[in-house]
Design a protein around this motif. Structure first.
Motif, PDB file in Angstrom:
ATOM      1  N   PRO A   1      53.220  49.261  57.552  1.00  0.00           N
ATOM      2  CA  PRO A   1      53.899  48.932  56.298  1.00  0.00           C
ATOM      3  C   PRO A   1      52.977  48.930  55.081  1.00  0.00           C
ATOM      4  O   PRO A   1      53.442  49.121  53.956  1.00  0.00           O
ATOM      5  CB  PRO A   1      54.460  47.531  56.561  1.00  0.00           C
ATOM      6  CG  PRO A   1      54.528  47.412  58.046  1.00  0.00           C
ATOM      7  CD  PRO A   1      53.384  48.208  58.565  1.00  0.00           C
ATOM      8  N   GLN A   2      51.682  48.717  55.307  1.00  0.00           N
ATOM      9  CA  GLN A   2      50.737  48.718  54.188  1.00  0.00           C
ATOM     10  C   GLN A   2      50.603  50.099  53.559  1.00  0.00           C
ATOM     11  O   GLN A   2      50.081  50.227  52.442  1.00  0.00           O
ATOM     12  CB  GLN A   2      49.362  48.198  54.638  1.00  0.00           C
ATOM     13  CG  GLN A   2      48.518  49.192  55.439  1.00  0.00           C
ATOM     14  CD  GLN A   2      48.892  49.255  56.910  1.00  0.00           C
ATOM     15  OE1 GLN A   2      49.922  48.724  57.309  1.00  0.00           O
ATOM     16  NE2 GLN A   2      48.055  49.876  57.718  1.00  0.00           N
ATOM     17  N   MET A   3      51.088  51.129  54.227  1.00  0.00           N
ATOM     18  CA  MET A   3      51.032  52.486  53.708  1.00  0.00           C
ATOM     19  C   MET A   3      52.342  52.904  53.048  1.00  0.00           C
ATOM     20  O   MET A   3      52.514  54.060  52.668  1.00  0.00           O
ATOM     21  CB  MET A   3      50.695  53.473  54.838  1.00  0.00           C
ATOM     22  CG  MET A   3      49.385  53.162  55.559  1.00  0.00           C
ATOM     23  SD  MET A   3      47.970  53.042  54.427  1.00  0.00           S
ATOM     24  CE  MET A   3      47.883  54.743  53.834  1.00  0.00           C
TER      25      MET A   3
ATOM     26  N   PRO B   1      52.492  59.424  53.823  1.00  0.00           N
ATOM     27  CA  PRO B   1      51.710  59.527  55.067  1.00  0.00           C
ATOM     28  C   PRO B   1      51.345  58.151  55.620  1.00  0.00           C
ATOM     29  O   PRO B   1      50.811  57.303  54.904  1.00  0.00           O
ATOM     30  CB  PRO B   1      50.455  60.299  54.639  1.00  0.00           C
ATOM     31  CG  PRO B   1      50.902  61.089  53.446  1.00  0.00           C
ATOM     32  CD  PRO B   1      51.889  60.219  52.736  1.00  0.00           C
ATOM     33  N   GLY B   2      51.662  57.930  56.879  1.00  0.00           N
ATOM     34  CA  GLY B   2      51.317  56.676  57.541  1.00  0.00           C
ATOM     35  C   GLY B   2      52.308  55.556  57.344  1.00  0.00           C
ATOM     36  O   GLY B   2      52.156  54.488  57.940  1.00  0.00           O
ATOM     37  N   CYS B   3      53.330  55.758  56.510  1.00  0.00           N
ATOM     38  CA  CYS B   3      54.306  54.690  56.255  1.00  0.00           C
ATOM     39  C   CYS B   3      55.222  54.521  57.463  1.00  0.00           C
ATOM     40  O   CYS B   3      55.907  55.460  57.872  1.00  0.00           O
ATOM     41  CB  CYS B   3      55.122  55.018  55.011  1.00  0.00           C
ATOM     42  SG  CYS B   3      56.463  53.829  54.674  1.00  0.00           S
ATOM     43  N   MET B   4      55.229  53.320  58.025  1.00  0.00           N
ATOM     44  CA  MET B   4      56.099  53.002  59.150  1.00  0.00           C
ATOM     45  C   MET B   4      56.354  51.499  59.174  1.00  0.00           C
ATOM     46  O   MET B   4      55.662  50.729  58.489  1.00  0.00           O
ATOM     47  CB  MET B   4      55.487  53.480  60.471  1.00  0.00           C
ATOM     48  CG  MET B   4      54.065  53.062  60.689  1.00  0.00           C
ATOM     49  SD  MET B   4      53.230  53.948  62.049  1.00  0.00           S
ATOM     50  CE  MET B   4      54.215  53.429  63.442  1.00  0.00           C
TER      51      MET B   4
ATOM     52  N   ARG C   1      61.299  44.248  55.019  1.00  0.00           N
ATOM     53  CA  ARG C   1      60.379  44.071  53.897  1.00  0.00           C
ATOM     54  C   ARG C   1      59.262  43.128  54.307  1.00  0.00           C
ATOM     55  O   ARG C   1      59.449  42.269  55.183  1.00  0.00           O
ATOM     56  CB  ARG C   1      61.089  43.485  52.666  1.00  0.00           C
ATOM     57  CG  ARG C   1      62.184  44.340  52.086  1.00  0.00           C
ATOM     58  CD  ARG C   1      62.636  43.766  50.769  1.00  0.00           C
ATOM     59  NE  ARG C   1      63.803  44.451  50.238  1.00  0.00           N
ATOM     60  CZ  ARG C   1      64.232  44.340  48.990  1.00  0.00           C
ATOM     61  NH1 ARG C   1      63.569  43.558  48.142  1.00  0.00           N
ATOM     62  NH2 ARG C   1      65.297  44.983  48.576  1.00  0.00           N
ATOM     63  N   PRO C   2      58.105  43.223  53.639  1.00  0.00           N
ATOM     64  CA  PRO C   2      57.077  42.197  53.852  1.00  0.00           C
ATOM     65  C   PRO C   2      57.606  40.830  53.431  1.00  0.00           C
ATOM     66  O   PRO C   2      58.483  40.720  52.560  1.00  0.00           O
ATOM     67  CB  PRO C   2      55.930  42.653  52.926  1.00  0.00           C
ATOM     68  CG  PRO C   2      56.175  44.103  52.691  1.00  0.00           C
ATOM     69  CD  PRO C   2      57.659  44.282  52.711  1.00  0.00           C
ATOM     70  N   ASN C   3      57.105  39.797  54.060  1.00  0.00           N
ATOM     71  CA  ASN C   3      57.504  38.435  53.712  1.00  0.00           C
ATOM     72  C   ASN C   3      57.270  38.180  52.234  1.00  0.00           C
ATOM     73  O   ASN C   3      56.143  38.277  51.734  1.00  0.00           O
ATOM     74  CB  ASN C   3      56.696  37.445  54.553  1.00  0.00           C
ATOM     75  CG  ASN C   3      57.161  36.013  54.371  1.00  0.00           C
ATOM     76  OD1 ASN C   3      58.030  35.717  53.549  1.00  0.00           O
ATOM     77  ND2 ASN C   3      56.583  35.117  55.147  1.00  0.00           N
TER      78      ASN C   3
END
Length: 497
Positions: A237-239, A224-227, A137-139
Motif C-alpha cells: 500500500p505504501q506504493m 508499479p508495486g501498488c497492492m 485504506r490506511p488507518n
C-alpha cells in the motif's frame, strides 16, 4: 477598554458616528454615518430573506469601538455581548498575538515532543501504510506521541487565534488599510445578524497541519508495486497514490450562524501561500495536491448555517476558497445553507467558489479568472502524475469554480468565467450533484449554455431543474455579462467603499 471614538477617530480619513459634525469619506463620498451604521439593503440576497440585516447599526455610543489589537477586539466583543455593537478596525490586527502585542508563532504553541520532522517521519507512507488496510485504506486515525502532541499544540493555537463573534455585530474597516491577519473569525450556531465590511483578511496559518493517509487513497494497479497488502519495500500500500495534509482554520467560518452579510472585503493567504510548502514525501505521495497545507478555506459556511450574502469581495491566490456544507453525510443541513454571492472577484483561486452540498445558492455577476493547466497528460492517473511533475505550475489549478455537490441547487446567472486551458466543466463541475442551472453567463469570451456544455465535456450530466428561482436581488438589477468585468474590477474588495 481602549475606546477611541471621539478623538483620534475623528481625524481618520473615514470618520465615524459620534464625532461632532458630519463626516464624509473623501474617497468614496459616503457619509460617515452611512458607513458606520450601514445595513444590508432590502432584499439583497438570501441574508435578507427574514428581514433586514442590521448588525450593530442600532448601537448606543458606548458600544461603538475603534480597535487596533487582538486584545482590544476581544475586550470590545466581551463588553458589549449580544447588544448591538459597531467595531471599527484601525490598521492591522494580528490574531496570533498576546495581550502585549507580541506575535505568537509555532514555538509558542508547540507541546513537546512535537516536531514537524518527527511527525512527518512517524506517519510516512513507508512506515504507516505498511500496516493492514481498513476498508481498503490506511488507518486514518493516527496514534502515537507525535499525533497526541500535534493535537495539543493545535489546541493551544486554536484557543488563541479563533475569535467568536456574537450576535448583532458590525465589524467595519476604517479607510483603505484595515486588516485582520493570522487568525479566524467564527460565527457559530445561535449567532445571527452580523455585518463585516471593508476589511482585508490574510493568512489564517495552521502551524500544525494533520496528515491523513487515507484521503484520496486508491489501490491503482497502474502504479508499479501498488497492492493492498504489504509484501516488501517495493510492493504494498505504501506504493499506492493518496494521502493529504489538512489544516484547521478559515479566515471566516460561518459555523451554524445565520443572517450574515460580508461585503467589500478581501481574502487571501497573504505572503505565506501553500505553494511555498511542497510535498515532503517521495513518489507516489508527491502530487501537487499533496503539498503541506497550512491554509484551509477563505470563507466556509457549514453546520446548518443559513441566510448569507457575500458581495463585492475579492478572493485571490488561494486553492480552496469556500465550502457551503462540509459533508455528504450531514443530512441535517437540508433546508439550510441558503447563500447569495454577487459582484465578487475570484482571481487565481483553484476550486470551491463555492463547492455546495444541500444548499440553495444564487451566484450572479461574479468574475472568475484562472488557469486549469497543470494536472499533466496521460492515459491513466500514473502517467498524468509523472507528467505533472515536469510542469509544476505556479498558479492554483482551476478544477471547478462552482461545484455542484450532494443535493445542492446552484442557480447561476450572468457570471463571467475566464479559465485558460479549461472547458465549461471547470466553470460548473459535478461533485456528486444532480442539478445546476445557468443563464446569461460568459465562458472565455463566448455566451454559451454553460450547464449544457459542461455536461458534454465532463460526461457527468447535471439536470437544469433546480426547483427554485431567486427573487432576492436587492436594489441593483442584474448586470449583463458584458458589463460584469468592469464593474467587479472597480468595486470588489476592501478599500473600495
Amino acid at each position: 477598554m481602549n475606546r477611541n471614538i471621539l478623538a483620534a477617530s475623528c481625524l481618520a480619513v473615514t470618520l465615524i458616528a459620534g464625532c461632532s459634525g458630519a463626516g464624509v469619506d473623501r474617497v468614496s463620498g459616503i457619509s460617515s454615518a452611512d458607513l458606520t451604521r450601514s445595513v444590508l439593503p432590502l432584499n439583497d440576497g438570501w441574508a435578507a430573506a427574514e428581514g433586514q440585516v442590521t448588525g450593530g447599526a442600532n448601537a448606543i455610543d458606548a458600544h461603538i469601538y475603534t480597535v487596533s489589537s487582538r486584545k482590544a477586539l476581544v475586550d470590545a466583543l466581551k463588553e458589549a455581548g449580544n447588544a448591538p455593537k459597531i467595531i471599527h478596525i484601525s490598521g492591522t490586527i494580528n490574531l496570533s498575538s498576546d495581550d502585549q502585542g507580541r506575535e505568537l508563532t509555532e514555538a509558542d504553541y508547540r507541546v513537546a515532543p512535537y516536531s514537524f520532522e518527527e511527525y512527518k517521519n512517524a506517519y510516512a507512507p513507508s512506515v504507516w501504510n505498511v500496516k493492514p488496510l481498513i476498508k481498503k485504506r490506511p488507518n486514518r486515525k493516527l496514534t502515537g506521541p507525535q499525533e497526541e502532541a500535534r493535537k495539543a499544540s493545535s489546541k493551544n493555537q486554536k484557543d488563541q487565534i479563533v475569535i467568536d463573534i456574537p450576535s448583532n455585530t458590525s465589524i467595519i474597516g476604517l479607510g483603505k488599510n484595515a486588516k485582520i491577519i493570522k487568525g479566524m473569525l467564527q460565527i457559530s450556531s445561535g449567532v445571527e445578524n452580523v455585518i463585516i465590511r471593508n476589511i482585508t483578511f490574510e493568512d489564517a496559518f495552521d502551524y500544525f497541519p494533520e496528515w491523513d493517509p487515507g484521503d484520496s487513497f486508491k489501490i491503482d494497479s497502474n502504479y508499479p508495486g501498488c497492492m493492498d497488502e504489504y509484501a516488501d519495500a517495493s510492493h504494498g500500500p505504501q506504493m499506492c497514490p493518496g494521502g493529504r495534509w489538512n489544516s484547521e482554520y478559515d479566515l471566516i467560518s460561518i459555523n451554524g450562524g445565520k443572517r450574515v452579510w460580508i461585503d467589500h472585503s478581501t481574502f487571501s493567504d497573504g505572503d505565506r501561500p501553500d505553494s511555498k510548502f511542497p510535498p515532503v514525501y517521495p513518489f507516489p505521495q508527491n502530487e501537487i495536491t499533496q503539498k503541506v497545507q497550512h491554509h484551509d478555506g477563505l470563507v466556509d459556511i457549514t453546520n446548518q448555517a443559513d441566510l448569507v450574502t457575500i458581495s463585492n469581495s475579492y478572493f485571490h491566490d488561494h486553492d480552496k476558497a469556500f465550502l457551503i456544507g462540509n459533508s455528504d453525510g450531514k443530512t441535517a443541513d437540508r433546508g439550510y445553507l441558503r447563500v447569495t454571492l454577487h459582484g465578487n472577484y475570484f482571481d487565481n483561486v483553484g476550486q470551491r467558489m463555492p463547492r455546495v452540498r444541500y444548499g440553495k445558492v444564487h451566484s450572479y455577476n461574479n468574475y472568475f479568472v484562472g488557469n486549469a493547466e497543470g494536472d499533466g497528460v496521460g492515459a491513466n492517473a500514473y502517467e498524468r502524475h509523472l507528467s505533472s511533475l515536469d510542469h509544476k505550475p505556479k498558479h492554483n489549478i482551476v478544477r471547478q469554480a462552482l461545484g455542484a455537490g450532494k443535493e445542492s441547487a446552484i442557480y447561476s446567472e450572468a457570471n463571467v468565467f475566464e479559465i485558460k486551458n479549461g472547458d465549461p466543466s471547470h466553470a460548473i463541475g459535478n461533485m456528486k450533484g444532480k442539478v445546476a442551472y445557468d443563464q446569461g453567463s460568459m465562458f472565455n469570451g463566448k455566451m454559451i449554455d454553460i450547464v449544457e456544455e459542461a455536461n458534454k465535456a465532463s460526461g457527468k450530466p447535471l439536470s437544469k431543474e433546480v426547483g427554485w428561482t431567486p427573487t432576492l436581488y436587492g436594489p441593483t438589477p442584474v448586470l449583463p455579462a458584458a458589463d460584469v468585468i468592469d464593474y467587479v474590477k472597480q468595486n470588489a474588495g476592501a478599500g473600495k467603499l
